[in-house]
Design an enzyme around this catalytic site. Structure first.
Site, PDB file in Angstrom:
ATOM      1  N   LYS A 113       0.847  -1.212   0.000  1.00 16.55           N
ATOM      2  CA  LYS A 113       0.000   0.000   0.000  1.00 16.55           C
ATOM      3  C   LYS A 113       0.876   1.254   0.000  1.00 16.55           C
ATOM      4  CE  LYS A 113      -4.129  -2.054   0.798  1.00 16.55           C
ATOM      5  NZ  LYS A 113      -5.295  -1.995  -0.008  1.00 16.55           N
ATOM      6  N   LYS A 195      -4.037  -9.282  -7.675  1.00 20.75           N
ATOM      7  CA  LYS A 195      -5.242  -9.671  -6.936  1.00 20.75           C
ATOM      8  C   LYS A 195      -6.424  -8.785  -7.357  1.00 20.75           C
ATOM      9  CE  LYS A 195      -6.356  -8.104  -2.385  1.00 20.75           C
ATOM     10  NZ  LYS A 195      -6.508  -8.152  -0.960  1.00 20.75           N
ATOM     11  N   LYS A 198     -10.933  -4.238  -4.293  1.00 22.33           N
ATOM     12  CA  LYS A 198     -12.010  -3.250  -4.396  1.00 22.33           C
ATOM     13  C   LYS A 198     -11.503  -1.819  -4.516  1.00 22.33           C
ATOM     14  CE  LYS A 198     -13.337  -4.141   0.279  1.00 22.33           C
ATOM     15  NZ  LYS A 198     -12.167  -3.816   1.105  1.00 22.33           N
TER      16      LYS A 198
END
Ligand code: ATP
Ligand code: LTN
Length: 331
Positions: A113, A195, A198
């Protein structure tokens, strides 16, 4: 026995969240008859990345409605919003004070992230795992169903429980992760090396549970596959078709080898067309229930009841923890 899990409202729920996490919550709810079950919406975790406040509120309610539309039964499972139970923050701080910066900096999700953040990395992104540990340890949960990508966070929660118990005496249950049997990440349809996520901007690669059904079918039919024509599971050489086989298997419960046998004489187009129908059908059932719930007053009543129950358990535990640590005055 107690089971807890949550999903952060950082976007609209995906097929990956459904197959990797929610379907498993429902299965366990139906199997573990004597277990107390809490499933929450991890909104405090969502703000580790900047969120638009209107979207955040919508995503919180949507997840609550989707949990139920996917099969969680509010008579059986306590559903609540994390930020409505302040003890999560109270224990989160204590957990942060028992975590080392080095171990937090080594977490895979933090590194991933951080690499994607353009406008600065919040301290919350680093201290995400101790808050997640607090979510679990506050309830003395034994079992935590999560997708494979959360395994490392679960390890951290276990370490923090053991560390605290060692320093302050036996306080927390050491939780066990429960990862679905197929144990796989659902990958992006447009780039099967990534992956399905969302919070990703990659619209073509991601199926959202609230997408239009025709769009869902189109996305599956145009999923990236290799130039070979064999419907065969081979993660290294055929990641695209392997991902579609995994989705097929998760939806139908069929073993991959049986699906391969069924489609031995078929081409990719036939297989994708069948999969598109299967996925759209499953999601249609979910959307119908979601549409009824999202407008109703019932959803708020369910979240209020969940909030009261979670606060009752969490406040009892946090008092004991404050006493163990020596915070404030004896209560
Ligand atoms: P974000 O993009 O904001 O990081 P995400 O879609 O990756 O979100 P999480 O909120 O981190 O999802 O995960 C919610 C649950 O769904 C977790 O238990 C996670 O393991 C599971 N999960 C998420 N994505 C997938 C996936 N692609 N395949 C299988 N399980 C998944
Ligand atoms: N990090 C989790 C969400 C989450 C969670 C939890 C899951 C926050 N707290 C406690 C299980 C138990 C994720 O799905 N990304």
């Amino acid at each position: 026995m107690r089971l807890i899990s949550g999903i952060k409202p950082s976007g609209s729920l995906t097929l990956g969240n459904y197959l990797g996490a929610i379907k498993n919550f429902v299965k366990l709810q139906d199997e573990l008859k004597d277990t107390d079950i809490l499933i929450f919406i991890a909104d405090l975790h969502a703000i580790t990345i900047p969120q638009d406040k209107v979207n955040l509120r919508k995503n919180i309610k949507d997840i609550a409605a989707l949990y139920i539309a996917c099969g969680l039964d509010p008579n059986r499972t306590h559903i609540f919003i994390q930020s409505e139970v302040p003890a999560h923050n109270q224990l989160g701080w204590i957990m942060e004070c028992n975590s080392y910066i080095g171990e937090l900096e080594r977490m895979t999700q933090f590194k991933d992230k951080k690499a994607k953040q353009v406008q600065g990395v919040s301290a919350g992104l680093l201290t995400y795992p101790p808050l997640m540990a607090a979510d679990i340890l506050l309830y003395d949960a034994n079992l935590v169903p999560v997708g494979i990508d959360q395994k490392q966070h679960l390890e951290m929660a276990r370490n923090l429980a053991e560390r605290f118990n060692h320093i302050y005496g036996d306080t927390f249950v050491v939780p066990e992760p429960y990862i679905p049997k197929t144990g796989e990440k659902i990958k992006s349809l447009s780039d099967p090396s990534k992956k399905m996520s969302k919070s990703d901007d990659d619209e073509k690669g991601c199926i959202c549970l609230l997408d239009d059904l025709n769009i869902i079918k189109k996305k599956i039919k145009s999923a990236v596959t290799d130039s070979d024509t064999k419907i065969k599971y081979d993660l290294t050489n055929k990641p695209g078709i392997s991902n579609l086989l995994t989705i097929y298997s998760c939806i139908t419960g069929m073993a991959i080898k049986d699906i391969e046998a069924k489609y031995i004489d078929s081409n990719y187009a036939q297989f994708k067309a069948d999969l598109a129908e299967l996925v759209a059908n499953e999601i249609k059932g979910i959307q119908d229930k979601y549409n009824d719930l999202i407008k109703s007053k019932e959803l708020d009543a369910i979240l209020d009841a969940g909030k009261d129950y979670a606060n009752y358990l969490a406040n009892r535990k946090i008092t004991k923890i404050y006493n163990k640590v020596g915070l404030g005055r004896k209560r």
